[in-house]
Design a protein around this motif. Structure first.
Motif, PDB file in Angstrom:
ATOM      1  N   THR A 242      17.090  36.465 -11.484  1.00 55.24           N
ATOM      2  CA  THR A 242      17.603  37.473 -10.346  1.00 55.24           C
ATOM      3  C   THR A 242      18.191  36.758  -9.135  1.00 55.24           C
ATOM      4  O   THR A 242      18.003  35.490  -9.206  1.00 55.24           O
ATOM      5  CB  THR A 242      16.376  38.303  -9.911  1.00 55.24           C
ATOM      6  OG1 THR A 242      15.375  37.456  -8.949  1.00 55.24           O
ATOM      7  CG2 THR A 242      15.854  39.071 -10.893  1.00 55.24           C
ATOM      8  N   GLU A 243      18.935  37.492  -8.303  1.00 53.22           N
ATOM      9  CA  GLU A 243      19.393  36.695  -7.158  1.00 53.22           C
ATOM     10  C   GLU A 243      18.209  35.702  -6.180  1.00 53.22           C
ATOM     11  O   GLU A 243      18.671  34.873  -5.774  1.00 53.22           O
ATOM     12  CB  GLU A 243      20.187  37.724  -6.351  1.00 53.22           C
ATOM     13  CG  GLU A 243      20.679  37.149  -4.973  1.00 53.22           C
ATOM     14  CD  GLU A 243      21.512  38.305  -4.185  1.00 53.22           C
ATOM     15  OE1 GLU A 243      22.131  37.974  -2.994  1.00 53.22           O
ATOM     16  OE2 GLU A 243      21.645  39.388  -4.613  1.00 53.22           O
ATOM     17  N   ARG A 244      17.077  36.682  -6.129  1.00 57.67           N
ATOM     18  CA  ARG A 244      16.078  35.867  -5.319  1.00 57.67           C
ATOM     19  C   ARG A 244      15.546  34.733  -6.275  1.00 57.67           C
ATOM     20  O   ARG A 244      15.298  33.596  -5.460  1.00 57.67           O
ATOM     21  CB  ARG A 244      15.045  36.848  -5.286  1.00 57.67           C
ATOM     22  CG  ARG A 244      13.694  36.307  -4.392  1.00 57.67           C
ATOM     23  CD  ARG A 244      14.044  35.664  -3.054  1.00 57.67           C
ATOM     24  NE  ARG A 244      13.787  36.673  -2.233  1.00 57.67           N
ATOM     25  CZ  ARG A 244      14.184  36.751  -0.941  1.00 57.67           C
ATOM     26  NH1 ARG A 244      14.748  35.448  -0.489  1.00 57.67           N
ATOM     27  NH2 ARG A 244      13.984  37.608   0.036  1.00 57.67           N
TER      28      ARG A 244
ATOM     29  N   HIS B  94      17.493  33.025  -7.905  1.00 59.38           N
ATOM     30  CA  HIS B  94      18.376  31.869  -7.916  1.00 59.38           C
ATOM     31  C   HIS B  94      18.088  31.132  -6.471  1.00 59.38           C
ATOM     32  O   HIS B  94      18.281  29.799  -6.519  1.00 59.38           O
ATOM     33  CB  HIS B  94      19.951  32.329  -7.755  1.00 59.38           C
ATOM     34  CG  HIS B  94      20.370  32.515  -9.169  1.00 59.38           C
ATOM     35  ND1 HIS B  94      20.403  33.581  -9.999  1.00 59.38           N
ATOM     36  CD2 HIS B  94      21.376  31.537  -9.850  1.00 59.38           C
ATOM     37  CE1 HIS B  94      21.128  33.599 -11.263  1.00 59.38           C
ATOM     38  NE2 HIS B  94      21.581  32.299 -11.089  1.00 59.38           N
ATOM     39  N   GLU B  95      17.849  31.865  -5.502  1.00 54.53           N
ATOM     40  CA  GLU B  95      17.560  31.006  -4.260  1.00 54.53           C
ATOM     41  C   GLU B  95      16.041  30.453  -4.435  1.00 54.53           C
ATOM     42  O   GLU B  95      16.104  29.263  -3.781  1.00 54.53           O
ATOM     43  CB  GLU B  95      17.311  32.355  -3.095  1.00 54.53           C
ATOM     44  CG  GLU B  95      18.202  33.141  -2.771  1.00 54.53           C
ATOM     45  CD  GLU B  95      18.195  34.215  -1.916  1.00 54.53           C
ATOM     46  OE1 GLU B  95      19.109  34.529  -1.018  1.00 54.53           O
ATOM     47  OE2 GLU B  95      16.939  34.878  -1.987  1.00 54.53           O
TER      48      GLU B  95
END
Length: 218
Positions: free
Chosen positions: A155-157, A159-160
């Protein structure tokens, strides 16, 4: 449960020192000793230890090649590399081979024993502050990659979070940076370990570099 350890180092005095301090711990025992990488591989096949403490530089099969074989054949055995950090250019290669961390040979023997406990418990040996120093050093000569690794089902989170793990931040630091709770940060890291089939936090650092999320200048 008793933690069973194989000591692999071509210097008998180092093995003797490690053996001596391990004998003081009631829950750790030396299952065997090896003077070469090939011997370490053979002992691991025979004894199935929980941890192998592996010197990087040994005659014949070196510690990196031995570690790659051990982690491929014995996924439940975790490897700690012994290295002279300041001048050893093989740290990155050893982590790629599947090692769970590294020890500096001039560490106090009691600290090495503590590290054995940490790795046997399934955690990465390298603390966040040391990870930052390690990254700065071994990324000067990274193994060449034909193209950045593609991350699927992340997910994008996540990735962070992976980016911050790659920069050496702890779960608490990640939580502060992303304005989430430490428990949520820990859950994201656990999810990444599962999705990316990473053995531990050290392997997540390598994935972050392979994916191009982190570089020495970022």
């Amino acid at each position: 449960m008793t933690i069973r350890v194989v000591l692999a180092d071509d210097q008998p005095l180092i093995r003797a020192g490690l053996h001596m301090v391990i004998d003081t711990a009631p829950d750790v025992e030396v299952a065997g000793e090896a003077g070469t990488g090939a011997q370490a591989v053979q002992l691991t096949r025979q004894l199935h230890p929980d941890v192998v403490v592996m010197d990087i530089r040994m005659p014949g099969m070196d510690g990196i090649e031995a570690t790659q074989t051990i982690t491929a054949e014995s996924p439940n055995t975790r490897v700690i590399m012994l290295t002279t950090f300041d001048d050893d250019d093989n740290v990155y290669a050893s982590l790629r081979a599947g090692a769970s961390g590294f020890l500096v040979k001039d560490m106090a023997l009691e600290d090495i024993l503590s590290a054995v406990h940490v790795v046997a418990a399934g955690d990465a040996l390298i603390a966040p502050s040391v990870t930052r120093r390690l990254i700065e050093d071994f990324t000067r000569h990274p193994a060449p990659a034909p193209q950045p690794r593609r991350l699927t089902n992340v997910t994008e989170r996540e990735h962070e979070v992976l980016t911050l793990v790659g920069r050496g931040l702890s779960n608490a630091e990640i939580a502060t940076r992303l304005h989430i709770s430490p428990g949520t940060a820990k859950a994201h890291v656990a999810s990444l370990l599962t999705k990316l089939s990473a053995r531990d936090r050290v392997q997540l650092v390598i994935v972050a570099y392979d994916a191009g999320l982190v570089s020495p200048s970022r």
